[in-house]
Design an enzyme around this catalytic site. Structure first.
Site, PDB file in Angstrom:
ATOM      1  N   SER A 130      -2.681  -2.840   6.243  1.00 14.27           N
ATOM      2  CA  SER A 130      -3.818  -3.070   6.495  1.00 14.27           C
ATOM      3  C   SER A 130      -4.815  -2.398   6.179  1.00 14.27           C
ATOM      4  O   SER A 130      -4.613  -1.396   5.603  1.00 14.27           O
ATOM      5  CB  SER A 130      -3.670  -3.267   8.071  1.00 14.27           C
ATOM      6  N   ARG A 169       1.041  -1.308   0.009  1.00 19.19           N
ATOM      7  CA  ARG A 169       0.006  -0.032   0.012  1.00 19.19           C
ATOM      8  C   ARG A 169       0.841   1.408  -0.184  1.00 19.19           C
ATOM      9  O   ARG A 169       1.579   1.286   0.768  1.00 19.19           O
ATOM     10  CB  ARG A 169      -0.979   0.157   1.138  1.00 19.19           C
ATOM     11  N   GLU A 220       5.119   7.080   2.320  1.00 21.45           N
ATOM     12  CA  GLU A 220       5.756   5.704   2.248  1.00 21.45           C
ATOM     13  C   GLU A 220       5.061   4.888   1.539  1.00 21.45           C
ATOM     14  O   GLU A 220       4.040   4.834   1.065  1.00 21.45           O
ATOM     15  CB  GLU A 220       6.092   5.339   3.817  1.00 21.45           C
ATOM     16  N   GLU A 267       8.156   0.742  11.461  1.00 18.74           N
ATOM     17  CA  GLU A 267       6.941   0.718  10.831  1.00 18.74           C
ATOM     18  C   GLU A 267       5.845   0.822  12.030  1.00 18.74           C
ATOM     19  O   GLU A 267       5.970   0.291  13.265  1.00 18.74           O
ATOM     20  CB  GLU A 267       6.635  -0.522   9.948  1.00 18.74           C
ATOM     21  N   GLY A 268       4.635   1.145  11.522  1.00 21.11           N
ATOM     22  CA  GLY A 268       3.445   0.956  12.740  1.00 21.11           C
ATOM     23  C   GLY A 268       2.884   2.196  13.346  1.00 21.11           C
ATOM     24  O   GLY A 268       2.227   2.228  14.189  1.00 21.11           O
ATOM     25  N   LYS A 305      13.122  10.439  10.465  1.00 18.02           N
ATOM     26  CA  LYS A 305      12.207   8.968  10.331  1.00 18.02           C
ATOM     27  C   LYS A 305      13.468   7.879  10.933  1.00 18.02           C
ATOM     28  O   LYS A 305      14.310   7.900  10.097  1.00 18.02           O
ATOM     29  CB  LYS A 305      11.720   8.617   9.134  1.00 18.02           C
ATOM     30  N   ARG A 309      -7.420   7.690   5.359  1.00 15.59           N
ATOM     31  CA  ARG A 309      -7.486   7.628   6.954  1.00 15.59           C
ATOM     32  C   ARG A 309      -7.318   9.409   6.931  1.00 15.59           C
ATOM     33  O   ARG A 309      -6.613   9.915   6.300  1.00 15.59           O
ATOM     34  CB  ARG A 309      -6.379   6.984   7.337  1.00 15.59           C
ATOM     35  N   LYS A 356      12.463   2.972   4.821  1.00 19.56           N
ATOM     36  CA  LYS A 356      12.684   4.438   4.536  1.00 19.56           C
ATOM     37  C   LYS A 356      13.941   4.738   3.980  1.00 19.56           C
ATOM     38  O   LYS A 356      13.900   5.472   3.252  1.00 19.56           O
ATOM     39  CB  LYS A 356      12.433   5.018   6.008  1.00 19.56           C
ATOM     40  N   ASN A 404       4.036   0.511   2.088  1.00 17.31           N
ATOM     41  CA  ASN A 404       4.264  -0.506   3.147  1.00 17.31           C
ATOM     42  C   ASN A 404       4.296  -1.676   2.516  1.00 17.31           C
ATOM     43  O   ASN A 404       3.266  -2.141   1.466  1.00 17.31           O
ATOM     44  CB  ASN A 404       2.811  -0.420   3.760  1.00 17.31           C
TER      45      ASN A 404
END
Ligand code: ADP
Ligand code: MG
EC number: 6.3.2.3
Length: 474
Positions: A151, A125, A144, A368-369, A364, A450, A305, A146
């Protein structure tokens, strides 16, 4: 761009009533999360947080994001196959970042032994924000990509009905019809199904590597359900189970509880806290196998990254995608400013600029997350501490994207209904399958919007900051 639902946001009583309807519809549609109190059981569930209204997104940017997704698929696939590029790009980072180093170590071990896997599956994604230009227009800028555990493809297919309901309740039927249909989990499942089929063993299963505590279970089940409808069976196991009951035969076929595994789909294993020694060993076992890993370790590394920053350097895309100048141009148009902090003059200069204008940058780490990046004063403190140490190479510096804020209500269990200033992040899901050197599938399969309140610099839905949304194309 017009950017809010205007007068609808003024009427507090109406917002409250609409929110109640929207929440009930979300529950009925299956926009669900397990609760933080009971993350391992579905006995008690609640709705996943979402916006009351769909947020306005320029259709040109939506189209642009869809149009570049196949290019990103090709790019990730190319990087994952280029061991020299990965080694060179990550060499400074792995000296200082033990998590990336551990992943890289497994990558090297697999290469040394020889890759047993012949079918490759990417489910990714690519995420963007809309940079506000001086003339009032917006530009699509990648945040970024993923490449592991991307998800919300499941829940994103259920939110359009909720926003249509809200608009219909306001008798805005024309507007309701403008909400795009979306079904990423179906496309993601088709990718898994294709990989399963090419693996070529009728009784083999899909192994979903799951976390013990999984609030986002319904998102994952959406994919499992699609697979079962195609008579492909999924088993959910933790890394710990793999280390206890997983094995390879002499052909490096993977078996779990005695059953052959065709595809391993990771919904765990993307952050350091998810690995103890036992889990690292399990990951290595999976990677050594000929099962299709989604992603394989090289593809996970392609999503770091540091790789993203290296890809933005002049001339790099041209080497990775030779003879494809149009794809290169489409990709590059979405890149924001990215800066290496490796020791040396270039890194020194980047740090100087960030310290001089902290509000224009994001720092950064290779994580992740959500919730790991540093902004403002925190970034300044970190840069002051890091600037003379080789540790700085484990970070990348990025231009901060500044979208135009707009009003919306973020609905969350237990929170009052009120209008807040927000910004959105658009994700496009991509799927590709490669058999040996032949690409047999390359597509985009849907989107995720989002939205979060502007007071939060960082963080996604799982981190408790952003909420699910739908683009309202304008
Ligand atoms: P993670 O892998 O933790 O999701 P991201 O790079 O996606 O890392 O960053 C997390 C969040 O931080 C994003 O969802 C976004 O809200 C914010 N963010 C990241 N990079 C930028 C940027 N360059 N400009 C503005 N916000 C950013
Ligand atoms: Mg992110």
């Amino acid at each position: 761009m017009a950017n809010s639902w205007g007068s609808l946001l003024q009427d507090e009583q109406q917002l409250k009533e609409l929110a109640q309807q929207a929440v009930d519809r979300a529950l009925a549609e299956g926009v669900l999360l397990r609760t933080s109190q009971e993350p391992s059981s579905s006995d008690v569930v609640s709705y996943a947080p979402f916006t009351l209204f769909p947020s306005l997104v320029p259709s040109a940017l939506l189209e642009q994001a869809y149009a570049v997704q196949m290019d990103f698929n090709l790019l990730v696939d190319a990087v994952s196959q280029d061991a020299a590029f990965l080694e060179q790009t990550l060499s400074s980072t792995i000296k200082r970042d033990s998590f990336t180093a551990h992943l890289f170590d497994i990558h090297k071990q697999v290469l040394k032994e020889g890759i047993a896997q012949t079918v490759f599956l990417g489910l990714n994604r690519s995420d963007y924000m809309f940079q506000r230009n001086a003339d009032g227009s917006s530009a699509l800028k990648q945040i970024e990509i993923n490449t592991i555990s991307a998800s919300f493809g499941g829940l994103a297919s259920r939110t359009p009905a909720v926003h249509r309901h809200v608009l219909n309740a306001l008798s805005k039927t024309k507007e309701a019809a403008n909400i795009l249909s979306n079904n990423p989990s179906k496309g993601l499942a088709l990718g898994i199904a294709k990989a399963w089929e090419l693996y070529g063993s009728a009784n083999a299963l899909v192994l979903l590597i799951a976390q013990e505590k999984e609030r986002n279970i319904f998102d994952q089940r959406a994919i499992e359900n699609e697979l079962l409808a195609r008579k492909i069976h999924v088993i959910r196991r933790r890394f710990e189970d793999v280390s206890e009951k997983g094995s390879l035969d002499h052909n490096r076929k993977l078996f779990m509880d005695g059953q052959e595994i065709a595809v391993v789909y990771f919904r765990d294993g993307y952050m350091p806290s998810q690995y103890g020694q036992q889990n690292w060993e399990a990951r290595l076992l999976l990677e050594r196998s000929c099962a299709v890993k989604c992603p394989d370790i090289a593809t996970q590394l392609a999503g770091t990254k540091k790789v993203q920053q290296q890809l933005s350097r002049a001339g790099v895309l041209e080497v990775l995608l030779p003879g494809q100048p149009e794809a290169v141009a489409r990709l590059r148009a979405t890149f924001a400013g990215l800066y290496s902090l490796d020791m040396g003059e270039e890194g020194d200069q980047a740090i100087k600029e960030a310290l001089a204008a902290p509000s224009r940058f994001v720092l950064k780490p290779q994580r992740e997350g959500g919730g790991n990046n540093l902004y403002g004063d925190d970034m300044v403190q970190a840069l002051e501490r890091l600037k003379d140490s080789e540790e700085r190479a484990s970070y990348t510096l990025m231009e901060k994207i500044e979208p135009e804020p707009f009003g919306n209500c973020l609905l969350r269990p237990g929170s009052p209904v009120r209008v807040v200033q927000c910004v959105s992040e658009l994700g496009i899901f991509g799927v590709y399958v490669r058999q040996g050197k032949t690409l047999v599938m390359n597509k985009h399969v849907g989107h995720l919007l989002r939205t979060k309140a502007i007071e939060h610099a960082d963080g996604g839905v799982a981190a408790g900051v952003a909420v699910l949304d739908n683009p309202y194309p304008v």
